[in-house]
Design a protein around this motif. Structure first.
Motif, PDB file in Angstrom:
ATOM      1  N   GLN A 199      11.877 -11.682 -18.078  1.00  0.00           N
ATOM      2  CA  GLN A 199      11.538 -10.505 -18.879  1.00  0.00           C
ATOM      3  C   GLN A 199      10.254  -9.886 -18.364  1.00  0.00           C
ATOM      4  O   GLN A 199       9.200 -10.000 -18.994  1.00  0.00           O
ATOM      5  CB  GLN A 199      11.376 -10.913 -20.350  1.00  0.00           C
ATOM      6  CG  GLN A 199      12.474 -10.381 -21.229  1.00  0.00           C
ATOM      7  CD  GLN A 199      12.345 -10.812 -22.672  1.00  0.00           C
ATOM      8  OE1 GLN A 199      11.803 -11.864 -22.967  1.00  0.00           O
ATOM      9  NE2 GLN A 199      12.856  -9.995 -23.557  1.00  0.00           N
ATOM     10  N   SER A 200      10.378  -9.227 -17.215  1.00  0.00           N
ATOM     11  CA  SER A 200       9.166  -8.686 -16.601  1.00  0.00           C
ATOM     12  C   SER A 200       8.537  -7.591 -17.463  1.00  0.00           C
ATOM     13  O   SER A 200       7.363  -7.287 -17.325  1.00  0.00           O
ATOM     14  CB  SER A 200       9.486  -8.146 -15.208  1.00  0.00           C
ATOM     15  OG  SER A 200      10.612  -7.302 -15.267  1.00  0.00           O
ATOM     16  N   TYR A 228       6.357 -10.056 -19.876  1.00  0.00           N
ATOM     17  CA  TYR A 228       5.477 -11.094 -19.348  1.00  0.00           C
ATOM     18  C   TYR A 228       5.257 -10.851 -17.860  1.00  0.00           C
ATOM     19  O   TYR A 228       6.192 -10.905 -17.075  1.00  0.00           O
ATOM     20  CB  TYR A 228       6.086 -12.484 -19.562  1.00  0.00           C
ATOM     21  CG  TYR A 228       6.551 -12.711 -20.985  1.00  0.00           C
ATOM     22  CD1 TYR A 228       5.642 -13.083 -21.969  1.00  0.00           C
ATOM     23  CD2 TYR A 228       7.872 -12.511 -21.336  1.00  0.00           C
ATOM     24  CE1 TYR A 228       6.060 -13.260 -23.271  1.00  0.00           C
ATOM     25  CE2 TYR A 228       8.308 -12.697 -22.648  1.00  0.00           C
ATOM     26  CZ  TYR A 228       7.398 -13.064 -23.609  1.00  0.00           C
ATOM     27  OH  TYR A 228       7.818 -13.246 -24.895  1.00  0.00           O
ATOM     28  N   GLN A 234       8.333 -13.777 -15.733  1.00  0.00           N
ATOM     29  CA  GLN A 234       8.502 -12.484 -15.058  1.00  0.00           C
ATOM     30  C   GLN A 234       9.955 -12.310 -14.672  1.00  0.00           C
ATOM     31  O   GLN A 234      10.536 -11.237 -14.800  1.00  0.00           O
ATOM     32  CB  GLN A 234       7.690 -12.507 -13.770  1.00  0.00           C
ATOM     33  CG  GLN A 234       6.435 -11.699 -13.780  1.00  0.00           C
ATOM     34  CD  GLN A 234       5.799 -11.777 -12.404  1.00  0.00           C
ATOM     35  OE1 GLN A 234       5.639 -12.852 -11.830  1.00  0.00           O
ATOM     36  NE2 GLN A 234       5.440 -10.634 -11.879  1.00  0.00           N
TER      37      GLN A 234
END
Lengths: 317, 277
Positions: free
Chosen positions: A256-257, A260, A253
């Motif tokens: 790469q929120s 994911y 998160q």
């Protein structure tokens, strides 16, 4: 079929001197030196067959509906970014020292503690269960785990009523884990789940696989497995378990929120931003099969999310 | 008859033979590994990545020929068409194996139209095919001056191919950054030449190397800043920390420096050979 080639001088794990034998010698030496034997004895008893008593198969998880994935595949195809970005990370993990291993349990609990793996194993009821494992990268395996329900550990820790989440953390030691020298990743690896999820019988703390101690590449000596969520939720080599009222921010998160999220429940209808999740490649079979909602464990876990907005994308990635 | 190992006059050509062997080598290597079941539990995935990577590499090698011609290797041009076609064949294999892995043609099409990185990749592939089919002698004659105009699209195709490479990466873009950096280096060489700077000069190459190296570092940090939440400053700073890895910017700089040394050596030799005075 060969999946990797080892130099001839590398002996298989099974031919390595059993730790019990090795420790036995040390214990005798220690005894001769006048140091008490008592601390070494319990391990001697348990190490002979790996686990004692022998973990029994949980009948509810005796059949995953697919054949168990070949051990040779399962131990040579892993994501363990602490050591390498390559799936062949098994070549790099030897430096991980898993014995002794201490787990810290803290946060909103009655009695924060640090507990050694040995003590933890003595206090937890070990069982074997065969479950499906679905990676976010659209492949899957079937794994025979040995471990104990996470709920048992939660029960031991005794979280207060204000605790809403369980946060788990992997070791951090760039000395032995070269991947952790990558400075722009938010080490250590962190994952989390709600207390309700943690209390679900499917949430499992893993200490072994294929009838043996957990291989390092699979996250020895203690890892989480949540079979209804994508694999990255199942944090490896756990050193700290914290109870908190704040939703933990996980490693992925953090990075790469948009790709994911926190929930990451398996759903074939909701694609990853860059690929479809409708199908999965079953490793070792060559088959491509339709992915199931909650990885086929909806009966056990769908109730956890019944009050949430099912159309919200965040529930599914 | 034209063969991949002879020139137009039918004489054996080392340049074409080496290029031909180089074009076949990756395919033979992956084929050998496939025969030995050495591609891991997702062999198709492995071959898709491999053919994609080699498409980019052959495209860059093709684009390297023009700058290298200025470094005393003018005859390399006789292998350029073959290398460009090699890139096209690898990208066709890339798509074909992707379609096999996806399971059906319908699903392949629906996947491509639904995902930007696949649209970008497919446009690049279509471009390469367009250049490939217009690469014959008769097409060159027929298209006349338009041929040159059409084939300048290779720069755009390379940009799209690299973008596709970046977009499909899971977090780590080290390899795409390196490829993009080398592309920048070759474009910088063209830019320098267009500004009247001589590619025979070691100083010019050193300058190209430094500029491209810096651009590579910027590109890497920029990608992480845009596509991830990773701190771009830490990515930039990693260029000066060597205990994890040597970042791609250094390899790009090193390529520029190597070409500068090559140019310098040629100057020296010419100086020694030319009559004193």
């Amino acid at each position: 079929m060969h999946y990797h080639r080892k130099p001839r001088w590398i002996i298989p794990e099974r031919e390595v001197t059993p730790e019990s034998v090795f420790l036995n010698r040390r214990a005798i030496l220690a005894g001769m030196a006048g140091i008490g034997l008592s601390s070494a004895l319990p391990r001697l008893a348990s190490a002979a067959s790996g686990f004692s008593p022998e973990p029994q198969m949980n009948p509810a998880f005796a059949d995953a509906g697919r054949p168990v994935t070949d051990e040779a595949i399962n131990t040579t195809y892993n994501n363990f970014y602490e050591f390498s970005m390559s799936k062949s990370v098994y070549r790099e993990v030897d430096a991980l020292e898993t014995d002794p291993w201490t787990v810290k349990i803290d946060g909103m609990v009655d009695t924060p503690m640090e507990i050694g793996m040995e003590d933890l194993l003595k206090r937890m009821p070990l069982e074997e269960r065969i479950v499906r494992h679905r990676c976010v990268e659209a492949w899957s395996m079937v794994v025979p785990w040995i471990g104990f329900p996470l709920s048992e550990l939660v029960g031991m820790a005794g979280p207060g009523s204000d605790a809403k989440y369980v946060r788990m953390e992997t070791f951090k030691n760039p000395e032995i884990a070269p991947g952790q020298r990558q400075t722009w990743y938010p080490w250590p690896y962190v994952e989390g789940l709600t207390i309700e999820e943690a209390m679900n019988p499917l949430a499992f703390m893993v200490v072994g696989a294929y009838g043996k101690d957990l291989p390092k590449t699979m996250g020895a000596p203690l890892r989480l497995h949540l079979p209804w969520k994508f694999g990255f939720k199942s944090v490896k080599s756990v050193v700290r378990i914290s109870f908190t009222d704040e939703q933990p921010q996980s490693f992925w998160q953090d990075l790469q929120s948009s790709e994911y999220g926190f929930w990451a429940n398996v759903n074939p209808e909701v694609p990853h931003p860059r690929w479809s999740q409708a199908q999965e490649r079953v490793l070792g079979t060559g088959d491509q099969v339709p992915t199931q909602l909650f990885n086929g464990y909806g009966e056990e876990v769908a109730g956890l999310y019944a009050n949430m907005d099912q159309s919200a994308r965040t529930l599914w990635y | 008859m034209d063969t991949p190992w002879t020139d137009r006059a039918g004489r054996f050509s080392w340049i074409r033979s080496i290029a031909f062997a180089g074009a076949l080598a990756p395919a033979l290597w992956i084929g050998w590994r496939a025969l030995n079941a050495d591609l891991g539990p997702r062999p198709l995935e492995e071959v898709i990545h491999f053919t994609g990577l080699w498409t980019i590499r052959f495209l860059l090698i093709t684009l390297a020929i023009t700058p290298l011609r200025r470094l005393g290797l003018p005859r390399l041009v006789i292998a350029r068409r073959m290398l460009g076609l090699t890139a096209m064949f690898y990208v066709l294999a890339h798509l074909a194996i992707y379609a096999v892995d996806t399971g059906s043609l319908a699903r392949t099409v629906s996947e491509i139209v639904q995902r930007w990185y696949l649209v970008v990749g497919f446009v690049a592939l279509a471009g390469l095919v367009a250049l490939g089919v217009t690469s014959t002698d008769s097409a060159i004659r027929r298209l006349g001056r338009n041929w040159q105009r059409l084939h300048r699209a290779v720069y755009l195709i390379a940009v799209l191919g690299l973008l596709h490479f970046f977009m499909q990466s899971k977090l780590d873009v080290t390899e795409p950054v390196l490829m993009a950096g080398l592309f920048v280096l070759m474009m910088a060489a063209r830019g320098a030449q267009a500004r009247g700077l001589s590619l025979a000069s070691p100083l010019v190459w050193a300058g190209i190397g430094v500029v491209s190296g810096l651009a590579t570092a910027g590109l890497e940090a920029g990608w992480y800043a845009v596509a991830t939440n990773a701190p771009a400053s830490a990515v930039l700073a990693a260029n000066l920390q060597f205990d994890y890895s040597i970042r791609p910017a250094w390899y790009v700089l090193a390529t520029g420096v190597a070409l500068a040394l090559w140019a310098g050596a040629r100057r020296l030799r010419q100086g020694l050979l030319s009559p004193a005075g």
